[in-house]
Design an enzyme around this catalytic site. Structure first.
Site, PDB file in Angstrom:
ATOM      1  N   ASP A 115      33.692  41.358  37.249  1.00 40.42           N
ATOM      2  CA  ASP A 115      34.082  41.028  38.649  1.00 40.42           C
ATOM      3  C   ASP A 115      34.170  42.089  39.681  1.00 40.42           C
ATOM      4  O   ASP A 115      34.277  42.052  40.682  1.00 40.42           O
ATOM      5  CB  ASP A 115      35.266  40.237  38.740  1.00 40.42           C
ATOM      6  CG  ASP A 115      36.517  40.959  38.282  1.00 40.42           C
ATOM      7  OD1 ASP A 115      36.671  42.030  37.927  1.00 40.42           O
ATOM      8  OD2 ASP A 115      37.603  40.005  38.261  1.00 40.42           O
ATOM      9  N   ASN A 142      46.318  41.448  46.934  1.00 38.70           N
ATOM     10  CA  ASN A 142      45.724  40.133  47.319  1.00 38.70           C
ATOM     11  C   ASN A 142      45.888  39.934  48.818  1.00 38.70           C
ATOM     12  O   ASN A 142      45.058  39.236  49.550  1.00 38.70           O
ATOM     13  CB  ASN A 142      46.432  39.015  46.335  1.00 38.70           C
ATOM     14  CG  ASN A 142      46.070  38.831  44.989  1.00 38.70           C
ATOM     15  OD1 ASN A 142      44.697  39.068  44.717  1.00 38.70           O
ATOM     16  ND2 ASN A 142      46.959  39.050  44.073  1.00 38.70           N
ATOM     17  N   GLY A 181      46.729  36.694  41.040  1.00 37.43           N
ATOM     18  CA  GLY A 181      46.578  36.064  42.421  1.00 37.43           C
ATOM     19  C   GLY A 181      47.836  36.115  43.386  1.00 37.43           C
ATOM     20  O   GLY A 181      47.752  35.501  44.433  1.00 37.43           O
ATOM     21  N   SER A 215      47.851  40.668  39.485  1.00 36.49           N
ATOM     22  CA  SER A 215      46.889  40.512  38.166  1.00 36.49           C
ATOM     23  C   SER A 215      46.718  41.964  37.481  1.00 36.49           C
ATOM     24  O   SER A 215      46.268  42.230  36.664  1.00 36.49           O
ATOM     25  CB  SER A 215      45.503  40.142  38.492  1.00 36.49           C
ATOM     26  OG  SER A 215      45.092  40.540  39.627  1.00 36.49           O
ATOM     27  N   HIS A 250      39.020  43.810  38.621  1.00 32.03           N
ATOM     28  CA  HIS A 250      39.928  43.768  37.496  1.00 32.03           C
ATOM     29  C   HIS A 250      39.767  45.049  36.645  1.00 32.03           C
ATOM     30  O   HIS A 250      38.534  44.963  35.950  1.00 32.03           O
ATOM     31  CB  HIS A 250      40.286  42.692  36.884  1.00 32.03           C
ATOM     32  CG  HIS A 250      40.854  41.314  37.819  1.00 32.03           C
ATOM     33  ND1 HIS A 250      40.161  40.502  38.371  1.00 32.03           N
ATOM     34  CD2 HIS A 250      42.121  41.405  38.317  1.00 32.03           C
ATOM     35  CE1 HIS A 250      41.058  39.923  39.245  1.00 32.03           C
ATOM     36  NE2 HIS A 250      42.109  40.275  39.135  1.00 32.03           N
TER      37      HIS A 250
END
Length: 202
Positions: free
Chosen positions: A163, A80, A52, A15, A166
């Site tokens: 969040d 991840n 993800g 991402s 990101h």
């Protein structure tokens, strides 16, 4: 040269590469394309970022993505894995398998490996094992290393979305600068080699 036939720079990533939560044109690969064009270099960027995805997922996609000719592979994977606390040995094996596949391509692409770090949640030993994967694999495979994609961005609230994971568009601009410092010399060396090959043919 028509854009579809320009040598490809493939960004295989997560991402962070896809530009999660922002316009894809604000993601660092698109900004790299702008820098390539401004520098008068003859490459086109392909953004194969997937939100993800772990390194195992990147490995599963590699053969499909590598069906097209690639001049440069920019490999960004592992974030991840780290967030999930997956074993660094599996990260190492997956990245090596991707690099092995890339090195079997003809012509063989030049490789830029993008380093990642993890939060301290899993302890110092895990962090050190995780982070050491990237420089060790870069050295073993003759790849060029971006030491840390999120240099100056990770943990900076103003440069990340709500969040906290990101990057914002401004954070992506900083990431583009970080990658460009390493990638630009790779692209310029490739242009020189292409020019020399053209002179020999003519």
């Amino acid at each position: 040269m028509p854009s579809a036939t320009r040598p490809a720079v493939l960004f295989l990533g997560t991402s962070l590469t896809a530009g999660y939560g922002i316009d894809p044109q604000q993601a660092y690969p698109a900004l790299i394309q702008q820098k390539i064009d401004a520098a008068g270099l003859d490459y086109r960027v392909i953004n194969a970022g997937l939100s993800g995805e772990t390194s195992a997922g990147a490995l599963r996609r590699a053969d499909w993505l590598f069906q097209q000719p690639i001049s440069v592979l920019v490999l960004e994977t592992g974030a991840n894995d780290g967030l999930r606390g997956l074993p660094p040995d599996s990260l190492r094996a997956n990245i090596q398998a991707i690099l092995d596949r890339a090195q079997r391509l003809h012509p063989r692409p030049r490789i830029v490996l993008v380093g990642m770090r993890v939060p301290p949640n899993y302890g110092r030993a895990y962090s050190q094992q995780f982070e050491s994967v990237y420089p060790q694999l870069a050295k073993a495979n003759g790849a060029v290393l971006v030491p840390f994609l999120l240099e100056g961005v990770g943990g900076v609230r103003a440069l990340n979305q709500a969040d906290g994971v990101h990057p914002t568009a401004e954070g992506q601009r900083k990431m583009a600068e970080t990658v460009w410092r390493v990638l630009e010399p790779v692209l310029r060396r490739g242009e020189r080699r292409q020019g020399e090959a053209g002179e020999r043919v003519s």
